[in-house]
Scaffold this active site. Structure first.
Site: not given
Length: 371
Positions: A153, A222, A321, A351-352
């Protein structure tokens, strides 16, 4: 205070250290008169300084990649540690808290020359600035050429910038779950997050230190980000339309009284977790730095910019992602000199997956990259 590290012994594995690297003129025109970088190391730098590996953290990450001498778990232990692909028994591993951060490096919450926090006065920092700062720390550590620089990332963007800005100092570069530049959509998501913070009633133009913190804005930022970090499949499979019991999202006499769906409770939890450990101004500073990510800026076409690199590249993407699409990794790989494959992490999480499923790439990293 300047910290100079012996070439023969590390100062402690996984222990936060601090180094003053002097003043820094910034790409966008700002100036920092005295920059401190926080960092951690694991292992020992060998006599010729040839076994150093730099692991770059992502947006809200810390320097604590793996445990070392503490019992605190690291955030990438599948990748780094004794016997891991980045073997801390073999390599001298370094992780640096990014300039603008809030884990010990100079950032908005740090003390300015007048003794007050920088706050709204903190200058715009780009990823090129952060790389220039890290190069000075590398000099102090006795690392004149990295065996490898890698990250995922924003950490991958930082690694790529290292390879382009200092090609003679990077032998291998792993760029995971990020492309060659932040796209318009990624900038749009980022702007929504920073605006959520700026519109918090307690933000006070960034000068909130000593008063109420902009916690609601940071938590909302967040939430927005975390939606992009996870895939629709992950959220549907994990939460679906289930209610957060004993609440009910379909029973309320007024709009403000309804209960939450499970996915709403999950996002609330993610927001609260970040508020407890991160500075809102740093979130803005680092998000702006990620917006600046473009390795070809001022360097011609992407092919021309990447032609200056001399590193061996390892490019990887998460198949699900939806923040940094695999197509961006393929575009990067196609523009790099030579034949560069795109390794794929298969993970429904989104994505994580670059964090949670990096172990899938262990054999490829050992056999094609860390050799």
């Amino acid at each position: 205070m300047t910290i100079t590290i012996s070439r023969t012994a590390a100062p402690g594995n996984g222990v936060v250290r601090y180094a003053s690297i002097g003043s820094l003129q910034l790409e966008a025109g700002g100036y920092l008169p005295d920059v401190t970088l926080a960092y951690e190391t694991w292992g020992t730098l060998n006599a010729d300084g040839s076994n150093a590996v730099l692991i770059e953290h992502a947006l809200t990450g810390s320097t604590h990649v793996t445990r070392g001498d503490s019992d605190e778990p690291g955030w990438w232990e599948q990748l780094a540690g004794p016997g891991a692909p980045v073997d801390t028994d073999r390599f001298f591993v370094v992780s640096i808290n990014i300039l603008g951060g809030c884990y010990g490096s100079t950032g908005p919450s740090a003390e300015a020359p007048d003794g007050a926090p920088w706050g709204s006065r903190f200058p715009l920092v780009t990823l090129r600035d952060t790389t220039a700062a890290e190069a000075r720390l590398a000099d102090q550590l006795g690392v004149h050429s990295w065996f490898a620089v890698l990250g995922g990332s924003m950490g991958g963007a930082r690694a790529l910038e290292w390879a382009v800005s200092f090609p003679e100092r990077v032998q291998r570069c792993a760029v995971i779950s990020v492309g060659a530049a932040s796209t318009a959509e990624q900038i749009a998501f980022a702007q929504a997050q920073t605006l959520a913070i700026r519109q918090d009633i307690n933000f006070n133009d960034g000068d909130y230190y000593g008063g109420p913190l902009p916690e609601d804005g940071l938590a909302l930022a967040r939430r927005i980000a975390h939606i992009t970090y996870r895939s629709a499949e992950e959220l549907d499979g994990r939460f679906g339309r289930s209610a957060q019991l004993p609440e009910s999202p379909l029973r309320a006499a007024a709009l403000g009284e309804r209960g939450r769906y499970q996915v709403e409770s999950y996002l609330d939890h993610q927001g609260k977790k970040l508020v407890s450990r991160f500075d809102a101004n740093s979130y803005i500073a680092l998000t702006d730095a990620l917006m600046s990510h473009d390795v070809s800026r001022g360097r011609g076409s992407l092919d021309e910019a990447l032609s200056r690199t001399t590193a061996r590249f390892f490019v990887a993407a998460v198949d699900s992602d939806r923040l940094y699409f695999p197509s961006q990794s393929r575009e990067l790989a196609d523009a790099l000199p030579g034949e560069v494959d795109v390794h794929v992490i298969e993970a429904p999480i989104g994505h994580d997956g670059f964090l949670t499923e990096i172990g899938q790439l262990g054999s490829q990293l050992r056999s094609t990259f860390l050799i």
